[in-house]
Design a protein around this motif. Structure first.
Motif, PDB file in Angstrom:
ATOM      1  N   LEU A   2      -5.475  58.025  53.943  1.00 41.40           N
ATOM      2  CA  LEU A   2      -5.906  56.845  53.199  1.00 41.40           C
ATOM      3  C   LEU A   2      -6.858  57.322  52.114  1.00 41.40           C
ATOM      4  O   LEU A   2      -7.760  58.124  52.397  1.00 41.40           O
ATOM      5  N   VAL A   3      -6.658  56.839  50.896  1.00 41.79           N
ATOM      6  CA  VAL A   3      -7.583  57.158  49.811  1.00 41.79           C
ATOM      7  C   VAL A   3      -8.177  55.852  49.300  1.00 41.79           C
ATOM      8  O   VAL A   3      -7.448  54.956  48.869  1.00 41.79           O
ATOM      9  N   VAL A   4      -9.491  55.748  49.395  1.00 44.75           N
ATOM     10  CA  VAL A   4     -10.210  54.565  48.937  1.00 44.75           C
ATOM     11  C   VAL A   4     -10.892  54.922  47.623  1.00 44.75           C
ATOM     12  O   VAL A   4     -11.573  55.954  47.537  1.00 44.75           O
ATOM     13  N   LEU A   5     -10.691  54.081  46.619  1.00 45.78           N
ATOM     14  CA  LEU A   5     -11.226  54.375  45.283  1.00 45.78           C
ATOM     15  C   LEU A   5     -12.009  53.183  44.758  1.00 45.78           C
ATOM     16  O   LEU A   5     -11.794  52.048  45.192  1.00 45.78           O
ATOM     17  N   CYS A   6     -12.870  53.427  43.805  1.00 44.16           N
ATOM     18  CA  CYS A   6     -13.607  52.325  43.177  1.00 44.16           C
ATOM     19  C   CYS A   6     -14.017  52.711  41.760  1.00 44.16           C
ATOM     20  O   CYS A   6     -14.483  53.830  41.524  1.00 44.16           O
ATOM     21  N   SER A   7     -13.776  51.797  40.840  1.00 45.86           N
ATOM     22  CA  SER A   7     -14.291  51.941  39.478  1.00 45.86           C
ATOM     23  C   SER A   7     -14.528  50.541  38.942  1.00 45.86           C
ATOM     24  O   SER A   7     -13.607  49.709  38.963  1.00 45.86           O
ATOM     25  N   HIS A   8     -15.729  50.267  38.457  1.00 48.29           N
ATOM     26  CA  HIS A   8     -16.056  48.917  38.010  1.00 48.29           C
ATOM     27  C   HIS A   8     -15.126  48.485  36.877  1.00 48.29           C
ATOM     28  O   HIS A   8     -14.487  47.440  36.945  1.00 48.29           O
ATOM     29  N   SER A   9     -15.034  49.298  35.848  1.00 45.60           N
ATOM     30  CA  SER A   9     -14.191  48.975  34.691  1.00 45.60           C
ATOM     31  C   SER A   9     -12.716  49.205  35.006  1.00 45.60           C
ATOM     32  O   SER A   9     -11.835  48.689  34.323  1.00 45.60           O
ATOM     33  N   GLY A  10     -12.470  50.014  36.032  1.00 43.82           N
ATOM     34  CA  GLY A  10     -11.092  50.364  36.340  1.00 43.82           C
ATOM     35  C   GLY A  10     -10.484  51.357  35.362  1.00 43.82           C
ATOM     36  O   GLY A  10      -9.309  51.686  35.476  1.00 43.82           O
ATOM     37  N   ASP A  11     -11.271  51.836  34.417  1.00 43.38           N
ATOM     38  CA  ASP A  11     -10.715  52.822  33.485  1.00 43.38           C
ATOM     39  C   ASP A  11     -11.462  54.147  33.495  1.00 43.38           C
ATOM     40  O   ASP A  11     -11.379  54.922  32.529  1.00 43.38           O
ATOM     41  N   THR A  12     -12.177  54.443  34.573  1.00 41.06           N
ATOM     42  CA  THR A  12     -12.793  55.764  34.726  1.00 41.06           C
ATOM     43  C   THR A  12     -11.664  56.786  34.874  1.00 41.06           C
ATOM     44  O   THR A  12     -10.925  56.743  35.870  1.00 41.06           O
ATOM     45  N   PRO A  13     -11.481  57.668  33.897  1.00 44.12           N
ATOM     46  CA  PRO A  13     -10.273  58.517  33.913  1.00 44.12           C
ATOM     47  C   PRO A  13     -10.141  59.347  35.193  1.00 44.12           C
ATOM     48  O   PRO A  13      -9.034  59.484  35.725  1.00 44.12           O
ATOM     49  N   GLU A  14     -11.242  59.880  35.686  1.00 43.08           N
ATOM     50  CA  GLU A  14     -11.169  60.737  36.870  1.00 43.08           C
ATOM     51  C   GLU A  14     -10.690  59.948  38.087  1.00 43.08           C
ATOM     52  O   GLU A  14      -9.983  60.484  38.946  1.00 43.08           O
ATOM     53  N   THR A  15     -11.103  58.692  38.188  1.00 46.45           N
ATOM     54  CA  THR A  15     -10.753  57.881  39.356  1.00 46.45           C
ATOM     55  C   THR A  15      -9.303  57.409  39.255  1.00 46.45           C
ATOM     56  O   THR A  15      -8.580  57.359  40.255  1.00 46.45           O
ATOM     57  N   VAL A  16      -8.877  57.069  38.035  1.00 42.95           N
ATOM     58  CA  VAL A  16      -7.471  56.705  37.823  1.00 42.95           C
ATOM     59  C   VAL A  16      -6.575  57.893  38.184  1.00 42.95           C
ATOM     60  O   VAL A  16      -5.559  57.751  38.873  1.00 42.95           O
ATOM     61  N   GLU A  17      -6.972  59.067  37.730  1.00 44.96           N
ATOM     62  CA  GLU A  17      -6.217  60.278  38.036  1.00 44.96           C
ATOM     63  C   GLU A  17      -6.185  60.530  39.550  1.00 44.96           C
ATOM     64  O   GLU A  17      -5.153  60.937  40.103  1.00 44.96           O
ATOM     65  N   ALA A  18      -7.292  60.271  40.224  1.00 41.67           N
ATOM     66  CA  ALA A  18      -7.352  60.454  41.680  1.00 41.67           C
ATOM     67  C   ALA A  18      -6.365  59.517  42.376  1.00 41.67           C
ATOM     68  O   ALA A  18      -5.688  59.912  43.338  1.00 41.67           O
ATOM     69  N   ALA A  19      -6.262  58.286  41.892  1.00 40.23           N
ATOM     70  CA  ALA A  19      -5.319  57.331  42.487  1.00 40.23           C
ATOM     71  C   ALA A  19      -3.882  57.812  42.294  1.00 40.23           C
ATOM     72  O   ALA A  19      -3.065  57.787  43.221  1.00 40.23           O
ATOM     73  N   ARG A  20      -3.569  58.264  41.093  1.00 36.48           N
ATOM     74  CA  ARG A  20      -2.213  58.756  40.810  1.00 36.48           C
ATOM     75  C   ARG A  20      -1.883  59.959  41.682  1.00 36.48           C
ATOM     76  O   ARG A  20      -0.807  60.043  42.275  1.00 36.48           O
ATOM     77  N   PHE A  21      -2.824  60.877  41.743  1.00 38.27           N
ATOM     78  CA  PHE A  21      -2.617  62.096  42.533  1.00 38.27           C
ATOM     79  C   PHE A  21      -2.408  61.751  44.003  1.00 38.27           C
ATOM     80  O   PHE A  21      -1.502  62.269  44.665  1.00 38.27           O
ATOM     81  N   ALA A  22      -3.225  60.836  44.512  1.00 43.62           N
ATOM     82  CA  ALA A  22      -3.118  60.448  45.925  1.00 43.62           C
ATOM     83  C   ALA A  22      -1.758  59.829  46.218  1.00 43.62           C
ATOM     84  O   ALA A  22      -1.133  60.119  47.241  1.00 43.62           O
ATOM     85  N   ARG A  23      -1.287  58.986  45.304  1.00 49.84           N
ATOM     86  CA  ARG A  23       0.028  58.353  45.533  1.00 49.84           C
ATOM     87  C   ARG A  23       1.158  59.371  45.464  1.00 49.84           C
ATOM     88  O   ARG A  23       2.114  59.298  46.233  1.00 49.84           O
TER      89      ARG A  23
END
Lengths: 332, 332
Positions: free
Chosen positions: A80-101
């Motif tokens: 399970l990968v839990v992520l959070c970004s207020h704006s939803g456009d933090t590039p590192e966090t978006v990349e983490a979501a893609r990588f996890a999927r």
């Protein structure tokens, strides 16, 4: 394009339920990566504490860029990968979501922006409230707290989600009572620190994240005050030597297993510094929170309570919390 | 009482071999807790990076008191717990060793004192060299590096221990060459910072531990200089707003997957601060280190190289690194 979804409690609860159902339908989950950046990363730290101390799940809290660059080999369909970004456009966090999927992991993301890249990249997305009209129970940290208790229940055949949800429902009353009770003290502290160039914060266990985010987001980022979020369990192994009568500290005293860490640090600190602001969870009325949950619940209170101190500091320094010199103002 | 064992390379290698054999005889190991306090805890951080990025083992780096208080439910007979305490009498680390053994975990401890409480509490104990007559290859970090590669080999059926051991054997030559090459620069930097009240350190990935230990042990503890070890992957998510032309930073540029993190931070930092000391692993002659190992090897060089800068700073400040006001001088 559709208008943005209104983040009502009902709509948030629906999305929490969908994520909880997904967790329940994946009994094979054996490890959890809690990943984000900065203040959102700080929200992950107490969740790691809850999972490690109460389940056999292997829980890792990692900055999102550390997560994608080290690319843990144990990440996969059982993760399970839990992520959070207020704006939803933090590039590192978006990349983490893609990588996890890509690795087959279940992804659950929290964001304030339901049409954001993070929302689009993640399998389950939960919005949260923010700003003046928010209810604290529907901000990011308490929603994450509920999700994690659903996972605890799945892993241990216990029933913590219902009491955790009830406890979270009491959060607004608890926080508002404390903000009123602390206003004068926060104002006096802020006036006394209107010219302070450095303020350390201390916390341990499930409250370390609150100390860390106050140091890096409120003090360093928003107020340009030098800081470090010191884990109280590390204090005597180096940092304590910078303690002096005029060095300012904010010291969080938590509850439960980590309280003795905090108490030991506090007992020393107040004999060597004349400038210690102590915030003690044992002084709060947590009657509406089951006793077993209070140690891990406290961070939900510390963070908004600390923000009051930051707001008073902003006022006395004439430096609003919204001011930045770099963030959002240039490419980097 | 027997006289203390002389920590010759041969004797250290014997004990490393015994620990490596123990690792090989426990194929069931599925998770690893890397636990210690302060500077010894910092040594654990790069090991977590190596294990996570190259094996399916679940690796956790945790302060020893955080470890025993949260008492991870996943700790048990399938766990390896790696500990380190220089004196061997750090109470939190001794307690962690006892707790780990009670749960059936395999314990491997590094300490300079082979008759210490930590040595007595742990199943496998490895001494290391320290002080003026030491060989860098036989100090704590490179020995830990070898142990972890034995574990990598066991987990992945690879053969990294032999090249890692060869690389470590080259460490003395690499470090001594760099200490000579950096002396004048270190001295000039130290003279310029003889009155600095605060110096930040930055690093990421396997080098974050070097940045962290320099901040809390060398700067805060030994030199009474305010600091924070900032993870470069967190820099843009809060801390970067305190950057200004006169704020001093030490910036570590590593190799491999985390280098782009460091490069992005560095590119911004040098445009906003006029006071950046850059230590760049890409400038070193690492011909004797296999290319695949260099990213994780670099921290073995950063830490002693940084110490040179601390020693020069101590000289210019008239504050020897051995001076303490609290540590060892009182009860706490």
């Amino acid at each position: 394009m559709n208008p943005p979804e209104v983040l009502t409690p009902e709509r948030i609860d629906e999305r929490v339920s969908a994520a909880v159902d997904a967790l329940r339908s994946r009994p094979q989950i054996s490890n959890v990566f809690l990943t984000a950046c900065g203040g959102s990363f700080a929200l992950m730290m107490p969740l790691q504490h809850v999972l490690q101390s109460s389940t056999v799940l292997e829980a890792h809290a990692l900055n999102a860029r550390e997560f994608t660059t080290r690319a843990p080999k144990s990440l996969g369909p059982n993760s399970l990968v839990v992520l959070c970004s207020h704006s939803g456009d933090t590039p590192e966090t978006v990349e983490a979501a893609r990588f996890a999927r890509e690795q087959g992991a279940l992804t659950i993301a929290l964001t304030h922006e339901l049409e954001s890249p993070l929302a689009l990249a993640s399998e389950f997305v939960i919005g949260y409230q923010h700003g003046d009209a928010k209810r604290y129970a529907y901000t990011s940290a308490p929603i994450l707290y509920r999700i994690i208790h659903a996972l605890v229940d799945r892993a241990t055949s216990s029933s913590t989600l219902a009491p955790a949800t009830d406890a979270v429902a009491a959060l607004d009353g608890i926080v508002e009572g404390l903000l009123a009770a602390h206003y004068d003290r926060a104002d006096a502290w802020a006036k006394a620190h209107a010219r302070s160039g450095l303020i350390y914060t201390l916390g341990s266990g499930p409250n370390y994240g609150s100390a860390y985010s106050f140091a890096i987001c409120l003090l360093q980022e928003m107020l340009w005050v030098h800081s470090q979020g010191i884990n109280s369990a590390e204090y005597f192994h180096g940092p304590f030597e910078i303690t002096d009568f005029d060095v300012p500290f904010i010291d969080l005293l938590g509850l439960g297993v980590s309280r003795p860490i905090d108490e030991r640090t506090h007992a020393f600190l107040v004999t060597k510094s004349d400038d210690v602001l102590t915030l003690d969870a044992a002084e709060w009325d947590l009657a509406l929170v089951p006793e077993a949950l209070r140690p891990s619940f406290a961070h939900l209170v510390f963070t908004p309570l600390l923000r009051l101190y930051a707001e008073r500091l902003a006022d006395h320094r004439g430096h609003p919390l919204s001011v930045r010199r770099y963030m959002w103002r240039m490419e980097y």
